[in-house]
Design a protein around this motif. Structure first.
Motif, short mmCIF file in Angstrom:
data_model
loop_
_atom_site.label_atom_id
_atom_site.label_comp_id
_atom_site.label_asym_id
_atom_site.label_seq_id
_atom_site.Cartn_x
_atom_site.Cartn_y
_atom_site.Cartn_z
N GLU A 92 -14.16 -6.96 -6.78
CA GLU A 92 -15.41 -6.19 -6.67
C GLU A 92 -16.23 -6.65 -5.47
N ALA A 143 -14.68 -5.04 -2.51
CA ALA A 143 -15.00 -3.61 -2.55
C ALA A 143 -16.44 -3.37 -2.11
N LEU A 180 -17.59 -1.08 1.04
CA LEU A 180 -18.49 0.06 0.84
C LEU A 180 -19.73 -0.07 1.72
N LYS A 193 -14.69 4.48 2.64
CA LYS A 193 -14.70 5.43 1.52
C LYS A 193 -13.71 4.94 0.47
N ARG A 194 -14.18 4.84 -0.78
CA ARG A 194 -13.31 4.39 -1.87
C ARG A 194 -12.39 5.55 -2.28
N GLY A 198 -7.54 -1.74 -5.57
CA GLY A 198 -8.53 -0.94 -4.87
C GLY A 198 -7.93 -0.35 -3.61
N PHE A 207 -9.25 1.91 0.07
CA PHE A 207 -10.34 2.42 0.87
C PHE A 207 -9.79 2.98 2.17
#
Length: 193
Positions: A7, A10, A14, A19-20, A36, A38
């Protein structure tokens, strides 16, 4: 509850305007179970995949990343692939195999925000330091503090006509100085005779 390393990575991506992508990640109609994913926006095209080595294990992360790389190849994608390995650093054949299909960045537990930024700096926009002194920043002031030298004033006025005009004016001033120096040298030589 504190955010886990995935996280934290991430959140940093971000904040850097990545962009996720929805999970499971879909590439060429295939689903990939990664921690994850991106994509960079703008003129960057990187696909960034987060692999959680602790939760998923080296073998699964490697299989997923190799599968993504193959799917990108099948699609003839020119998108660079970057894998961020969170958790225990991959070693040996796993590290070698990951490095063959794209860039790999290892962030281990990613607890210190400054260290995490350093480890992922290659993916992040460049942050320039603030100017230390406004009087040294040529673009900060409305007017430059120039000496009262006539040439400086003349060049500043000429700058309104553009770069070429300044260059021509400067070259003329240099030529005049050299001509004066030569003339003085000739006068000194004649006086000695």
């Amino acid at each position: 509850m504190a955010a886990g390393p995935t996280e934290r990575v991430a959140d940093l991506l971000l904040a850097a305007k990545y962009k996720r992508m929805p999970l499971p990640l879909q590439v060429a109609g295939l689903d990939f179970d990664v921690a994850g994913a991106f994509v960079a926006v703008g003129h960057f095209a990187d696909l960034v995949v987060i692999g959680d080595m602790a939760a998923q294990g080296e073998r699964k992360v490697l299989q997923q990343v190799e599968g993504i790389a193959r799917a990108l190849d099948v699609m003839r994608s020119r998108r660079p692939l970057t894998t961020i390995a969170v958790g225990p650093r991959p070693v040996g054949k796993t590290l070698e195999a990951l490095a063959q299909v794209g860039r790999i960045l290892s962030v281990e537990e990613a607890t210190d925000p400054a260290e995490l930024r350093d480890q992922l700096a290659v993916l992040l926009p460049l942050e320039l330091p603030a100017t230390l002194s406004a009087d040294r920043d040529l673009g900060a002031g409305e007017a430059l503090d120039l000496s009262n030298h006539p040439l400086a004033i003349q060049l500043l006025e000429t700058s309104k006509r553009g770069e070429v005009a300044v260059r021509d004016e400067f070259h003329e001033a240099l030529s005049a100085v050299f001509a004066e120096t030569e003339a003085e040298g000739d006068d000194d030589g004649e006086a000695e005779e």
